[in-house]
Design an enzyme around this catalytic site. Structure first.
Site, short mmCIF file in Angstrom:
data_model
loop_
_atom_site.label_atom_id
_atom_site.label_comp_id
_atom_site.label_asym_id
_atom_site.label_seq_id
_atom_site.Cartn_x
_atom_site.Cartn_y
_atom_site.Cartn_z
N LYS A 230 10.31 46.42 -8.44
CA LYS A 230 10.26 47.86 -8.72
C LYS A 230 8.91 48.45 -8.33
O LYS A 230 8.85 49.48 -7.67
CB LYS A 230 10.51 48.13 -10.21
N ARG B 145 13.58 52.19 -20.58
CA ARG B 145 13.89 50.78 -20.85
C ARG B 145 14.78 50.63 -22.08
O ARG B 145 15.18 49.52 -22.40
CB ARG B 145 12.61 50.03 -21.09
N ARG C 208 2.14 36.01 -9.24
CA ARG C 208 1.63 37.22 -8.59
C ARG C 208 0.23 37.62 -9.07
O ARG C 208 -0.16 37.33 -10.19
CB ARG C 208 2.64 38.37 -8.69
N ARG D 183 -2.09 39.68 -14.27
CA ARG D 183 -1.71 40.29 -15.53
C ARG D 183 -1.55 39.21 -16.61
O ARG D 183 -1.02 38.13 -16.33
CB ARG D 183 -0.37 41.03 -15.36
N ARG E 273 10.27 38.57 -21.45
CA ARG E 273 10.47 39.90 -20.84
C ARG E 273 11.88 40.00 -20.27
O ARG E 273 12.51 41.07 -20.32
CB ARG E 273 9.40 40.15 -19.77
P1 AMP Z 1 5.88 46.44 -16.53
O1 AMP Z 1 4.55 46.67 -15.87
O2 AMP Z 1 6.87 47.52 -16.25
O3 AMP Z 1 6.41 45.05 -16.26
O4 AMP Z 1 5.61 46.51 -18.11
C1 AMP Z 1 4.74 45.60 -18.75
C2 AMP Z 1 4.94 45.68 -20.25
O5 AMP Z 1 4.62 47.00 -20.72
C3 AMP Z 1 6.37 45.43 -20.74
O6 AMP Z 1 6.66 44.04 -20.89
C4 AMP Z 1 6.35 46.18 -22.07
O7 AMP Z 1 5.66 45.44 -23.07
C5 AMP Z 1 5.51 47.40 -21.74
N1 AMP Z 1 6.33 48.52 -21.21
C6 AMP Z 1 6.27 49.08 -19.96
N2 AMP Z 1 7.14 50.09 -19.85
C7 AMP Z 1 7.77 50.18 -21.04
C8 AMP Z 1 8.80 51.02 -21.55
N3 AMP Z 1 9.37 51.98 -20.78
N4 AMP Z 1 9.20 50.83 -22.84
C9 AMP Z 1 8.65 49.87 -23.61
N5 AMP Z 1 7.69 49.03 -23.21
C10 AMP Z 1 7.24 49.18 -21.93
#
Ligand code: AMP
Length: 220
Positions: free
Chosen positions: A15, A90, A129, A163, A174
Site C-alpha cells: 500500500k 481499518r 524491509r 520500523r 498485525r
Molecule cells: P501501517 O504503517 O499502516 O502499517 O501502520 C502501523 C501501525 O499503526 C498499525 O499496526 C497500527 O498499530 C497503527 N495504525 C495505522 N493506521 C491505523 C488505523 N487506521 N487504525 C488503527 N491503527 C492504525
C-alpha cells in the site's frame, strides 16, 4: 471532484509503495495514518504517547486517536488535489466516520482498491524491509538491496531505518488484526459499488500499471 482513493490490504501488500507512486503518477496526496502516528510518536505528542505501545504490539490504535489525527491532516489545503488513503480506514467505525467526514464537504469515495495477496508471503515481505534515513527510499534485505551495500541508490545516504513493528512476531499480530477488523471492509465497499480488486503478488511495476489503469478509467 478530486478523487478519494482507498488502498486496502494486509501489512506487506504494498500500500505504501503504491501510494507513493500514485502521488508521482497522478499528483495525488498520500495520507498514511501509520506515518502520521509514527510522526506523533517521534514528536512525543499525547496521541503519540498513547499509540506507541499499541503499535509496538501490532494492535490497532483507538478510532478516536486515529480519527483526530486524520481530521487534522485532512484540514490542510493540499488534500484538495485528491487523496490516497493508505492504512485507513481499518475498522467499520473508521469507515463510517470517513463517509460522514466526506459527506460534510460534499465528497465521496471514488474507489476502494483491494490489493490481493497471499498471507503466507507477507511475513517475509515485511520483516526484511527498511528505508533510507535521508530520503525515505524503501529497501528489502532479500527483494531490493541497494546496488552498493550500505549506500542509498537514490540519494547516497548512509543511514537506514527499520520500523520497530516490522519483525516476524509483530507482523503475525498485525495480520491477525487485519483479518479480524479490516478485511470486513472489503465487503462494505463492495456493497457500496466502489470496490476494485487487483492481484498484488506480482512485480511492483505491474501493480503500478494496474492501479494506473483503474484510476485512468475512473477519471475518463
Ligand atoms: P501501517 O504503517 O499502516 O502499517 O501502520 C502501523 C501501525 O499503526 C498499525 O499496526 C497500527 O498499530 C497503527 N495504525 C495505522 N493506521 C491505523 C488505523 N487506521 N487504525 C488503527 N491503527 C492504525
Amino acid at each position: 471532484m478530486a478523487p478519494v482513493l482507498i488502498l486496502l490490504g494486509p501489512p506487506g501488500a504494498g500500500k505504501g509503495t503504491q501510494a507513493r507512486m500514485l502521488e508521482e503518477d497522478f499528483g495525488l496526496i498520500q495520507l498514511s495514518t501509520g506515518d502520521l502516528l509514527r510522526a506523533a510518536v517521534s514528536a512525543g505528542t499525547p496521541a503519540g504517547l498513547a499509540a506507541k505501545a499499541v503499535m509496538a504490539a501490532g494492535a490497532l490504535v483507538s478510532d478516536e486517536i486515529v480519527l483526530a489525527i486524520l481530521k487534522d491532516r485532512m484540514a490542510q489545503p493540499d488534500v484538495a488535489k485528491g487523496i490516497i488513503l493508505d492504512g485507513f480506514p481499518r475498522t467499520s467505525g473508521q469507515a463510517a466516520a470517513l463517509d460522514k467526514l466526506l459527506a460534510e464537504s460534499g465528497q465521496k469515495i471514488t474507489a476502494a482498491i483491494s490489493l490481493e495477496v497471499d498471507d503466507a508471503a507477507m511475513v517475509g515481505r515485511v520483516s526484511g524491509r527498511h528505508t533510507c534515513g535521508s530520503c525515505g527510499e524503501g529497501y528489502h534485505d532479500t527483494f531490493k538491496r541497494p546496488h552498493t551495500a550500505g549506500v542509498c541508490d537514490k540519494c547516497g545516504g548512509l543511514e537506514f531505518k527499520r520500523r520497530a513493528d516490522d519483525n516476524a512476531e509483530t507482523v503475525r499480530d498485525r495480520l491477525t488484526a487485519y483479518h479480524a477488523q479490516t478485511a470486513p471492509l472489503i465487503a462494505y465497499y463492495e456493497a457500496k459499488g466502489v470496490l476494485e480488486r487487483i492481484d498484488a503478488m506480482g512485480p511492483i511495476a505491474e501493480i503500478r500499471h494496474s492501479l494506473g489503469q483503474i484510476i485512468a478509467g475512473i477519471a475518463a
